[in-house]
Design an enzyme around this catalytic site. Structure first.
Site, PDB file in Angstrom:
ATOM      1  N   GLU A 186      -3.962 -10.125   3.941  1.00  0.00           N
ATOM      2  CA  GLU A 186      -4.969  -9.688   4.901  1.00  0.00           C
ATOM      3  C   GLU A 186      -6.095 -10.706   5.082  1.00  0.00           C
ATOM      4  OE1 GLU A 186      -2.786  -5.986   3.887  1.00  0.00           O
ATOM      5  OE2 GLU A 186      -3.428  -7.785   2.806  1.00  0.00           O
ATOM      6  N   GLU A 245       0.833  -1.207   0.000  1.00  0.00           N
ATOM      7  CA  GLU A 245       0.000   0.000   0.000  1.00  0.00           C
ATOM      8  C   GLU A 245       0.867   1.257   0.000  1.00  0.00           C
ATOM      9  OE1 GLU A 245      -4.093  -0.706   2.146  1.00  0.00           O
ATOM     10  OE2 GLU A 245      -2.482  -1.453   3.436  1.00  0.00           O
TER      11      GLU A 245
END
Length: 262
Positions: A129, A109
């Site tokens: 995740e 990210e």
């Protein structure tokens, strides 16, 4: 001790994540240090590089800080990431991201918030995740998906798929590949090239292109005309254009093997 080291050399700010014993996992304190470094670079640099110390770029979110957070604390934390990453992505200067080792979760990210990504051959990319029972919270659902596409990101999150550096380049995550250990030097070279540009041109490139892409067709063309006219009307643009016409400006570096000279 700062968790993000900062140095500036010839107008280039180099921000280095400095928590190698934790694979540069992003803690709240490191995020605060990164934000401070980004703000400093905005005031004194013409381009910037983000790199990681040790064997990895960034292994993502420091999960040890997240286990007991409430929903509202989690929202505040995610929005804190968004605030810092937006100052990178929508600031005044371009960011070149030097990648090696793990670029995982929040590390990807962060990389996606930059403008140009350089990875050495030993870099790997993952979004685990789903396996951790959580979801991306640092802008990945917008920025990472824009780079590789929603389908590939869905695959990574559902299955735990890990991309090699070659795959990351093929899928649009990475702009340049280097030999092992070469990403930082290459990122600095590219940052120095960008630093030679007119500051207003760089500002327009990093702030306008994605917004134009995200807008409607007619709106995009209108924004383009306004920005083009704004940049072309400045004294610096006039000076640079005259230098080109007078053959005093640098010429294009045409790749060898094209059979065409400059």
């Amino acid at each position: 001790m700062a968790l993000v080291n900062y140095e500036i050399d010839d107008g280039i700010a180099v921000l280095t994540l400095s928590r190698p014993e934790k694979r540069n996992a992003m803690s709240d304190a490191m995020l605060a240090d990164l934000g401070a470094a980004v703000d400093r670079a905005a005031g004194e640099a013409r381009a910037a590089v983000i790199a990681g110390s040790g064997k990895h770029f960034c292994a993502g979110l420091d999960l040890s800080e997240q286990v007991e957070k409430s929903v509202m604390e989690g929202i505040a934390g995610s929005r804190g990431w968004h605030a810092v990453f937006t100052r990178i992505q929508r600031g005044a200067i371009p960011y070149f991201i030097a990648l090696h080792g793990a670029v995982v979760g929040g590390g990807l990210e962060l990389a996606a918030a930059g403008h140009v990504r350089v990875a050495d051959a030993n870099t790997y990319f993952a979004l685990p995740e789903g396996q951790r029972g959580i979801f991306v919270g640092g802008g990945g659902s917008v920025n990472v998906a824009r780079l590789m596409g929603v389908a590939r990101m869905t695959d990574m999150m559902l299955t735990g798929r890990v991309f090699t550096a070659d795959e990351a380049e093929r899928y649009g995550i990475v702009n340049y590949l280097t030999e092992p250990g070469g990403a930082l030097a290459r990122a600095k070279e590219l940052a120095k090239l960008a630093a030679k540009n007119a500051p207003l041109s760089n500002y327009a490139i990093v702030n306008a292109l994605q917004r134009i892409h995200d807008s409607g067709y007619d709106e995009g063309l209108f924004f383009e005309s306004m920005i083009a006219s704004l940049t072309q009307a400045t004294p610096e643009a006039h000076e640079r254009l005259r230098a080109f016409l007078d053959k005093k400006a640098e010429r294009l570096a045409i790749p060898t093997g094209t059979g065409v000279s400059s």
